[in-house]
Design a protein around this motif. Structure first.
Motif, short mmCIF file in Angstrom:
data_model
loop_
_atom_site.label_atom_id
_atom_site.label_comp_id
_atom_site.label_asym_id
_atom_site.label_seq_id
_atom_site.Cartn_x
_atom_site.Cartn_y
_atom_site.Cartn_z
N ARG A 1 0.83 -1.19 0.00
CA ARG A 1 0.00 0.00 0.00
C ARG A 1 0.87 1.24 0.00
O ARG A 1 1.98 1.24 0.55
N TYR A 2 0.36 2.32 -0.58
CA TYR A 2 1.15 3.55 -0.71
C TYR A 2 1.67 4.05 0.63
O TYR A 2 2.75 4.65 0.70
N ALA A 3 0.91 3.84 1.72
CA ALA A 3 1.32 4.34 3.03
C ALA A 3 2.33 3.43 3.72
O ALA A 3 2.91 3.82 4.75
N ASP A 4 2.57 2.26 3.18
CA ASP A 4 3.54 1.32 3.76
C ASP A 4 4.95 1.81 3.45
O ASP A 4 5.26 2.16 2.30
N PRO A 5 5.85 1.86 4.44
CA PRO A 5 7.24 2.29 4.17
C PRO A 5 7.93 1.48 3.08
O PRO A 5 8.88 1.95 2.46
N ALA A 6 7.43 0.27 2.82
CA ALA A 6 8.05 -0.57 1.80
C ALA A 6 7.62 -0.19 0.39
O ALA A 6 8.20 -0.67 -0.59
N TYR A 7 6.59 0.66 0.27
CA TYR A 7 6.07 1.00 -1.06
C TYR A 7 7.12 1.67 -1.93
O TYR A 7 7.35 1.27 -3.08
N GLY A 8 7.78 2.71 -1.42
CA GLY A 8 8.75 3.46 -2.21
C GLY A 8 9.89 2.59 -2.72
O GLY A 8 10.16 2.57 -3.94
N PRO A 9 10.58 1.86 -1.83
CA PRO A 9 11.65 0.98 -2.32
C PRO A 9 11.17 -0.05 -3.34
O PRO A 9 11.87 -0.34 -4.31
N ALA A 10 9.96 -0.59 -3.14
CA ALA A 10 9.46 -1.59 -4.07
C ALA A 10 9.17 -0.96 -5.44
O ALA A 10 9.47 -1.56 -6.48
N LEU A 11 8.62 0.26 -5.44
CA LEU A 11 8.34 0.94 -6.71
C LEU A 11 9.64 1.25 -7.45
O LEU A 11 9.76 1.01 -8.66
N LEU A 12 10.64 1.77 -6.74
CA LEU A 12 11.90 2.11 -7.38
C LEU A 12 12.62 0.86 -7.90
O LEU A 12 13.23 0.88 -8.98
N GLU A 13 12.52 -0.23 -7.15
CA GLU A 13 13.12 -1.49 -7.61
C GLU A 13 12.47 -1.97 -8.90
O GLU A 13 13.14 -2.42 -9.84
N LEU A 14 11.13 -1.83 -8.97
CA LEU A 14 10.41 -2.23 -10.17
C LEU A 14 10.82 -1.36 -11.36
O LEU A 14 11.04 -1.86 -12.47
N VAL A 15 10.93 -0.06 -11.14
CA VAL A 15 11.32 0.86 -12.21
C VAL A 15 12.74 0.55 -12.68
O VAL A 15 13.02 0.56 -13.89
N ASP A 16 13.64 0.27 -11.76
CA ASP A 16 15.01 -0.06 -12.15
C ASP A 16 15.06 -1.36 -12.96
O ASP A 16 15.90 -1.52 -13.85
N GLU A 17 14.14 -2.28 -12.65
CA GLU A 17 14.11 -3.56 -13.37
C GLU A 17 13.52 -3.40 -14.78
O GLU A 17 14.10 -3.88 -15.76
N LEU A 18 12.38 -2.70 -14.88
CA LEU A 18 11.64 -2.65 -16.15
C LEU A 18 11.96 -1.44 -17.00
O LEU A 18 11.66 -1.43 -18.19
N ARG A 19 12.54 -0.41 -16.41
CA ARG A 19 12.96 0.80 -17.11
C ARG A 19 11.84 1.37 -17.99
O ARG A 19 11.99 1.54 -19.21
N PRO A 20 10.71 1.74 -17.38
CA PRO A 20 9.60 2.30 -18.15
C PRO A 20 9.90 3.72 -18.61
O PRO A 20 10.70 4.44 -17.98
N SER A 21 9.26 4.14 -19.67
CA SER A 21 9.37 5.52 -20.14
C SER A 21 8.32 6.42 -19.49
O SER A 21 8.49 7.64 -19.45
#
Length: 347
Positions: A58-78
């Motif tokens: 969930r967005y309010a979970d402290p784990a949200y930000g790191p998980a989102l950035l990890e996903l972006v680093d993996e998939l490299r979306p535009s």
């Protein structure tokens, strides 16, 4: 260019049509692109509908930000966009995640911080609009007895709703005689303040009721030049359901362009915002609400010919597509309908 370009839609929820239209936009651009959907609930309608589906905290979970950035680093979306108001507040206001995504080369549409806050706070939004000369109804809090009396003396009707609500939460249309009971009812159902205190009149707003017909207007800003207006797409609301437009007819956007230009410039808009305006015959349109994302009214202009997903992808990928993406036919009536899809089995 990446041979397999990627975009992410966060919290798509029930908006499967948006995923389809981004898929179609990739195809129209001659690309084998991927539409990634991120959801907190793996059984939501959209969670398994993307080309790739990923579950995030969930967005309010402290784990949200790191998980989102990890996903972006993996998939490299535009491109990354969210259609959830609370996720947008977390990305643009509560954290610097939107900027971190941009630093990674991801296009993240939105408005500046002050306007993002305003989109979530109806009193603040009225003040921002007044400050740039955009007509908006007089707005006071539910505990401002003098302000309510002034509105009641000059308006045939009043509107009561939650100050921080969405989807018309707490909404009541009343006369001066019924405003106090409506305010009390709205207080009783208002979301609890962040500090844990009980809701009060400060959590409710009272506004003058506007004459005319309600319209939904998509204001589209350039994705690379904040504040530069690129399109205005409008429809007249015919029927509402659960706070969202259920049937609408497309109309000429000309009456709304002046407000759109002022809002885009002041908010340093990039991408699309969904704006509700009232327009009386022969009058100037007044703004009552702004949602900084694809709203429930966009489908009505898309089905009439507009194609904002294609514009988004073209700008994100550095492609030229001309101006036909913003052209649509007035007088087109569309209505939403129900559907259902299997999202999990055996749990």
């Amino acid at each position: 260019m990446d041979s397999d370009p990627t975009m992410i839609i966060g919290s798509a929820g029930r908006r499967l049509y948006l995923i389809d239209w981004f898929r179609e936009a990739f195809a129209d651009l001659g690309l084998e692109g991927r539409v990634v959907v991120t959801e907190n609930d793996p059984t939501s309608a959209a969670a398994s509908y993307g080309d790739i589906g990923r579950s995030l905290p969930r967005y309010a979970d402290p784990a949200y930000g790191p998980a989102l950035l990890e996903l972006v680093d993996e998939l490299r979306p535009s491109l990354f966009l969210s259609v959830n108001d609370y996720e947008l507040m977390h990305l643009h206001v509560a954290t610097d995640l939107a900027e971190q995504l941009r630093e990674r080369g991801v296009l993240v549409p939105g408005v500046d911080r002050a306007w993002q806050l305003g989109c979530a706070d109806k009193l603040r939004m009225a003040q921002l609009l007044e400050g740039i000369g955009v007509p908006t109804p007089r707005t006071v809090t539910g505990d401002d007895e003098a302000g309510i009396a002034e509105i009641a003396a000059t308006s045939e009707g009043l509107v009561v709703k939650h100050r921080l609500g969405s989807a018309s939460s707490g909404l009541a249309l009343v006369t001066a005689d019924g405003v106090r009971a409506a305010v009390d009812a709205a207080i009783a159902s208002a979301p609890a303040p962040a500090d844990g205190s009980a809701p009060s009149g400060q959590d409710v707003v009272v506004q003058s009721r506007l004459p005319g017909r309600e319209h939904g207007v998509d204001i589209v800003g350039d994705l690379h030049e904040p504040g530069a207006l690129r399109a205005v797409l409008a429809r007249r609301k015919v029927r509402m359901r659960a706070g969202e437009t259920d049937k609408a007819v497309t109309v000429d956007p000309t009456p709304f362009i002046g407000n759109a230009e002022r809002i885009a410039r002041a908010a340093r808009l990039t991408g699309l915002v969904d704006v509700d305006m009232f327009l009386a015959e022969g009058g100037e349109p007044s703004v009552i609400d702004i949602n900084p994302r694809f709203g429930g009214g966009y489908p009505f202009v898309h089905l009439a010919g507009a194609d904002v997903p294609r514009y988004y992808l073209a700008r994100a990928l550095g492609l030229e597509i001309g101006e036909d993406w913003r052209e649509y036919s007035p007088g087109v009536v569309s209505a939403k309908h129900e559907s259902v899809r299997l999202t999990a089995a055996g749990i």
